[in-house]
Design a protein around this motif. Structure first.
Motif, PDB file in Angstrom:
ATOM      1  N   UNK A 292       0.567  -1.333   0.171  1.00 60.12           N
ATOM      2  CA  UNK A 292       0.169   0.308   0.520  1.00 60.12           C
ATOM      3  C   UNK A 292       0.743   1.109   0.200  1.00 60.12           C
ATOM      4  N   UNK A 293       2.178   0.810   0.957  1.00 61.04           N
ATOM      5  CA  UNK A 293       2.906   2.113   0.811  1.00 61.04           C
ATOM      6  C   UNK A 293       3.301   2.249  -0.791  1.00 61.04           C
ATOM      7  N   UNK A 294       3.988   1.502  -1.364  1.00 61.69           N
ATOM      8  CA  UNK A 294       4.604   1.629  -2.620  1.00 61.69           C
ATOM      9  C   UNK A 294       3.585   2.103  -3.417  1.00 61.69           C
ATOM     10  N   UNK A 295       2.304   2.000  -3.724  1.00 59.03           N
ATOM     11  CA  UNK A 295       1.623   2.546  -4.528  1.00 59.03           C
ATOM     12  C   UNK A 295       0.906   3.436  -4.595  1.00 59.03           C
ATOM     13  N   UNK A 296       1.146   4.651  -2.664  1.00 56.80           N
ATOM     14  CA  UNK A 296       0.832   5.368  -2.466  1.00 56.80           C
ATOM     15  C   UNK A 296       1.891   6.217  -3.152  1.00 56.80           C
ATOM     16  N   UNK A 297       3.017   6.171  -2.794  1.00 54.57           N
ATOM     17  CA  UNK A 297       4.432   6.856  -3.409  1.00 54.57           C
ATOM     18  C   UNK A 297       4.213   6.837  -4.648  1.00 54.57           C
ATOM     19  N   UNK A 298       3.791   5.605  -5.358  1.00 57.20           N
ATOM     20  CA  UNK A 298       3.789   6.121  -7.210  1.00 57.20           C
ATOM     21  C   UNK A 298       2.840   7.272  -7.302  1.00 57.20           C
ATOM     22  N   UNK A 299       1.765   7.121  -6.227  1.00 55.56           N
ATOM     23  CA  UNK A 299       0.942   8.130  -6.806  1.00 55.56           C
ATOM     24  C   UNK A 299       0.879   9.339  -6.261  1.00 55.56           C
ATOM     25  N   UNK A 300       1.930   9.638  -5.538  1.00 56.89           N
ATOM     26  CA  UNK A 300       2.903  10.880  -4.735  1.00 56.89           C
ATOM     27  C   UNK A 300       1.319  11.008  -3.208  1.00 56.89           C
TER      28      UNK A 300
END
Length: 195
Positions: free
Chosen positions: A132-140
């Motif tokens: 979830x953190x990795x996805x949130x990072x990609x989405x800024x």
């Protein structure tokens, strides 16, 4: 007077403990993460003291994961209670650790399996959080710790209170510690330099 105890554990104040409550027994209620070893939880410490003085001979838990989220810790706790001739009852399974004063081998077999399932479940939760953190990072949407803010040694070590007791034990290799604590070898090395 010998009594029956109900051990209740929830991880956070936001969780509902009502399914675990039972006013017909003495209740020991911890709000604490399942990764904190049983013998380090405030109410569990009181419960074990009451067991030691003979006040409690039966302990009821709603499910095996209330004892913990680490298979080794759960098994250690069950063995500690067995040594004190305590009958541990797991409600959602209808299982007793002792039958007619003798250890129930089926109880141990099933609870050992469930202790491992509980640990796997915790690891799965950690993986989902990391994803979830990795996805949130990609989405800024996730920035992490603000640059320039340094974490003190005490702040760093406070995140690993449960794992430190294993890391202090010199009889474990780094790879064994990594398996026991679910930490990377680099994190374990860093902790070792600070304790």
């Amino acid at each position: 007077m010998i009594a029956t105890a109900k051990y209740i554990r929830i991880s956070t104040n936001g969780q509902n403990e009502s399914r675990q409550r039972d006013s017909s027994m003495i209740e020991y209620f911890d709000i604490i993460s399942g990764v904190v070893p049983f013998i380090e939880r405030p109410q569990a410490i009181k419960l074990l003291e009451d067991v030691r003085i003979g006040k409690i001979k039966t302990i009821v838990v709603h499910s095996v994961d209330r004892l913990g989220r680490n298979a080794f810790d759960i098994q250690t706790t069950m063995e500690l209670l067995n040594e004190q001739n305590v009958n541990l009852i797991v409600e959602n399974l209808g299982l007793h650790s002792r039958i007619d004063g003798k250890q129930n081998p089926i109880f141990k077999m099933i609870c050992d399996l469930l202790a491992n399932v509980s640990q796997i479940e915790r690891e799965s939760i950690k993986e989902r959080i990391a994803e979830g953190i990795a996805i949130a990072k990609l989405q800024g949407k996730y920035k992490g710790r603000v640059k320039g803010i340094k974490e003190t040694n005490d702040d760093f070590l406070s995140k690993y209170k449960a794992e430190i007791k294993f890391i202090r034990n010199e009889s474990f290799s780094l790879s064994q510690l990594s398996k026991l604590t679910n930490l990377s070898i680099n994190t374990i090395r860093k902790i070792k330099t600070m304790i």
